[in-house]
Each structure stands twice: as C-alpha cells, then as structure tokens.
Design an enzyme around this catalytic site. Sequence first.
Site, short mmCIF file in Angstrom:
data_model
loop_
_atom_site.label_atom_id
_atom_site.label_comp_id
_atom_site.label_asym_id
_atom_site.label_seq_id
_atom_site.Cartn_x
_atom_site.Cartn_y
_atom_site.Cartn_z
N GLY A 115 0.83 -1.21 0.00
CA GLY A 115 0.00 0.00 0.00
C GLY A 115 0.86 1.26 0.00
O GLY A 115 0.71 2.14 -0.86
N THR A 116 1.79 1.31 0.94
CA THR A 116 2.67 2.47 1.09
C THR A 116 3.52 2.67 -0.16
O THR A 116 3.70 3.79 -0.64
CB THR A 116 3.59 2.25 2.32
OG1 THR A 116 2.76 2.02 3.46
CG2 THR A 116 4.48 3.45 2.58
N ASP A 139 4.56 -10.46 6.52
CA ASP A 139 3.80 -11.46 5.76
C ASP A 139 4.62 -12.19 4.68
O ASP A 139 4.22 -13.25 4.22
CB ASP A 139 2.58 -10.81 5.08
CG ASP A 139 1.66 -10.13 6.07
OD1 ASP A 139 1.68 -10.51 7.26
OD2 ASP A 139 0.92 -9.22 5.67
N MET A 181 -0.65 -14.31 11.94
CA MET A 181 -0.92 -13.31 10.90
C MET A 181 -0.46 -13.82 9.53
O MET A 181 -0.04 -14.97 9.39
CB MET A 181 -0.22 -12.01 11.26
CG MET A 181 -0.92 -11.22 12.35
SD MET A 181 -0.08 -9.65 12.62
CE MET A 181 -1.29 -8.81 13.64
O1 F6P Z 1 0.49 -6.86 6.86
C1 F6P Z 1 0.98 -7.05 8.15
C2 F6P Z 1 -0.11 -7.42 9.10
O2 F6P Z 1 0.46 -7.67 10.35
C3 F6P Z 1 -0.98 -8.60 8.65
O3 F6P Z 1 -0.35 -9.84 8.88
C4 F6P Z 1 -2.22 -8.36 9.47
O4 F6P Z 1 -3.37 -8.91 8.84
C5 F6P Z 1 -2.33 -6.87 9.51
O5 F6P Z 1 -1.03 -6.35 9.27
C6 F6P Z 1 -2.83 -6.33 10.84
O6 F6P Z 1 -2.93 -4.94 10.73
P1 F6P Z 1 -3.27 -3.97 11.95
O7 F6P Z 1 -1.98 -3.58 12.59
O8 F6P Z 1 -3.93 -2.82 11.28
O9 F6P Z 1 -4.15 -4.73 12.90
#
Ligand code: F6P
Length: 361
Positions: A115-116, A139, A181
Amino acid sequence: MRIGILTGGGDCPGLNAVIRSAVRAATGRHKWEVVGFLNGYKGLVENRFRPLDSATVSGLLDRGGTIIGTSNVDNPYKFAETVDGKRSYRDASEDVVRTYKEHNLGGLIVVGGDGTLGIARQLYKEKGLNIVGVPKTIDNDLSATDYTFGFDTAVGIVTDAVDRIKTTAESHERVMVVEVMGRDTGWIALFSGLASGAHIILIPEIPYDLRHVVTKIYERATIGKHFCVILVSEGAKPAGGQVTVKRHVDDPSMGIRLGGVGNVIAGQIEELTGIDTRVVTLGHVQRGGTPSSFDRILCTRLGVEAVNMIADGKFGMMACLKTPRIEIVPLEQAAMNRKVNPNDQMIAEAKACGISFGDGD
Ligand code: F6P
C-alpha cells in the site's frame, strides 16, 4: 543535500535498523542531512518531522518499532480529516509536494508494504518526487524479493510460542489452535509450523476440510499422542467457504480486517470430537520487539542500498534481496503478490514428515 525518510503501513521488526543504516550511509559517506517524517505520509502532508543524525540513530539496530512512527491509514490521495466529529476525505498530494519542496529534498526513502509503496510510485510518477522504496512486511508476500524483513523475526516468535504451547497441550491432552498473521498468504504459518513441528498447518492457499483435521487428531491419539497443535493463518478458509473477518474497516479501499478463524475452528473441533480445545491468537506480538539477526543484516543492507539509489539517481525503484545480492527493481513490483504454491517442495516435505494441511493428502 538533504533527504527524507518515512515508514508507512503496519510496523515490523527492523524498521529502526533500516533508518539507522540509511542515516549512517547518508550522513557519513555523503555528508547529507536527513529528516524523518513522522507517522508515515501524515508527516509529509502536515510537515511534521525530526532531524536524524548519526547520534540519533545510535542504538537502533536491535530496537523494535520505528522511532519516526508509522500509519496504515493515511493516504495523501485520500487524506482523512475529522471536522465536528464528521470524517471527510481530500486529495492532499499537493501538500506532500509542498513539504518536499520546503525541505529542498534531493530524495525520499519510503519504507513500507504494498500500500505504502503503491502511493510512493504514484507520487514518483505523477508529482515527479525523487522516491526510492524499501519493502517491509512480516507477511513475506512480495514476489520481488526473496524475503521481506520482519518475516524471519515473526517466524522466530511464532516458533517459540508453539514450542511453549506444545508442552501445555501435552500436559492437558488438549487441542491447541494457534492463529497467526499473514493476511491472505500462509508464509508465517508454513515456516513456523515446520520449525516448531506443528501437527496441522492451515493456510489460505490450501483450503481445509475439517473432517481431515479431525482425522489427523484421532490418528495421533491412536499412537498415544493425545494432544495436537494446529497452526492456522488468519486468512485460512474451508474448501468452498470464506475467510473469517474480524471487522470491515470504514474505508472499503483499505480492505477487510482478518481474524477469528482460530476460534471458529476450535469451536467446531470441540463440537465434533468433544476434546478440550483452546485458542491462542498471537496477534501483534508477531510484529513487536527485537529483530532477528537475519532481519538486522537484511535491514542494514537495504538502508544502505536506498541511499546508493538516491546517489545514483535511481528513482522510482526499490531495493530487494536476490540472495546473496541486494538488487533494485521498479516500484511497480511492490504490488506483485507472492503466495505459497500448494505444489511447492516445502509443502511436500512437510507432508512427508506427517504434517497435515487439512486437505486429506
Ligand atoms: O500486513 C501485516 C499485518 O500484520 C498482517 O499480517 C495483518 O493482517 C495486519 O497487518 C494487521 O494490521 P493492523 O496492525 O492494522 O491490525
């Protein structure tokens, strides 16, 4: 010359190590000044920053988080503002250009996920800003690089957790479901499942059938193993079914928030088998704290490369690992997702060791 740096998206172990090496390379070899913009693109829009020099970044190599803050909700092209309790969005990309010019920047290092870095590419293409990228995410779902930093640390954290969970599972003869995650990829579950010897690994790329999960639990019981550890990715889904969503976020362009599949599976297992089942959701512990030595080295190399890219005028590019070298690729490649291939050698090796993926193989 002066350059800027910002960290965007979800945080990740190693961000500070990138900041440290970039600042050291910029201020030492090139004698450039460096400013860090605070809380991702928000700092660029609002011109909030802090100067960074060699002394400021001292001691950062092993420190988790990011000293300049981050945000995974602030997009300059759709910048949220709340007036009288009402939220509205505006295009603040010209504010970014103004800040960039005010600081007379010769380059800007953007450290972030897809995204960034997608926004970074837009700012480079549409506004002509001298941007270079450094990809990050626990990820590991980026095809342009062998590994993203943060992933190795997250795998270590999950592995350690499963090692501990196994002993309590065995003592109580329980099924323990551990949710990790990874968004819609199963890299964290696959690697940490192999490292910890999880009995069942459920990942998004291999939709599961609960009957096979239960069969594996019973199979283990027949050999005297009355406990079972199931590692499940937050994006795992049953064959023909859907992912489990914790909450739909306000802004649909930001996607859904995954979470809760561990609880769903645990409930179903308990109902089908009557075996005492517990859930551990590791959550943000996977993103916190000290980066592993692998990630520290990777981050150090990526930060130096980002500075080299600015020195060489290689804008609109990002640094990545093509073992053993750090190379550069166009920022477009930040959007290229990498998933686990169900036919991958590693899956076959895991299955050969008796690990079930809930697909009956
Ligand atoms: O993309 C990294 C991540 O940690 C994912 O594994 C997870 O779904 C998401 O970000 C969680 O995001 P947030 O910090 O907004 O809860």
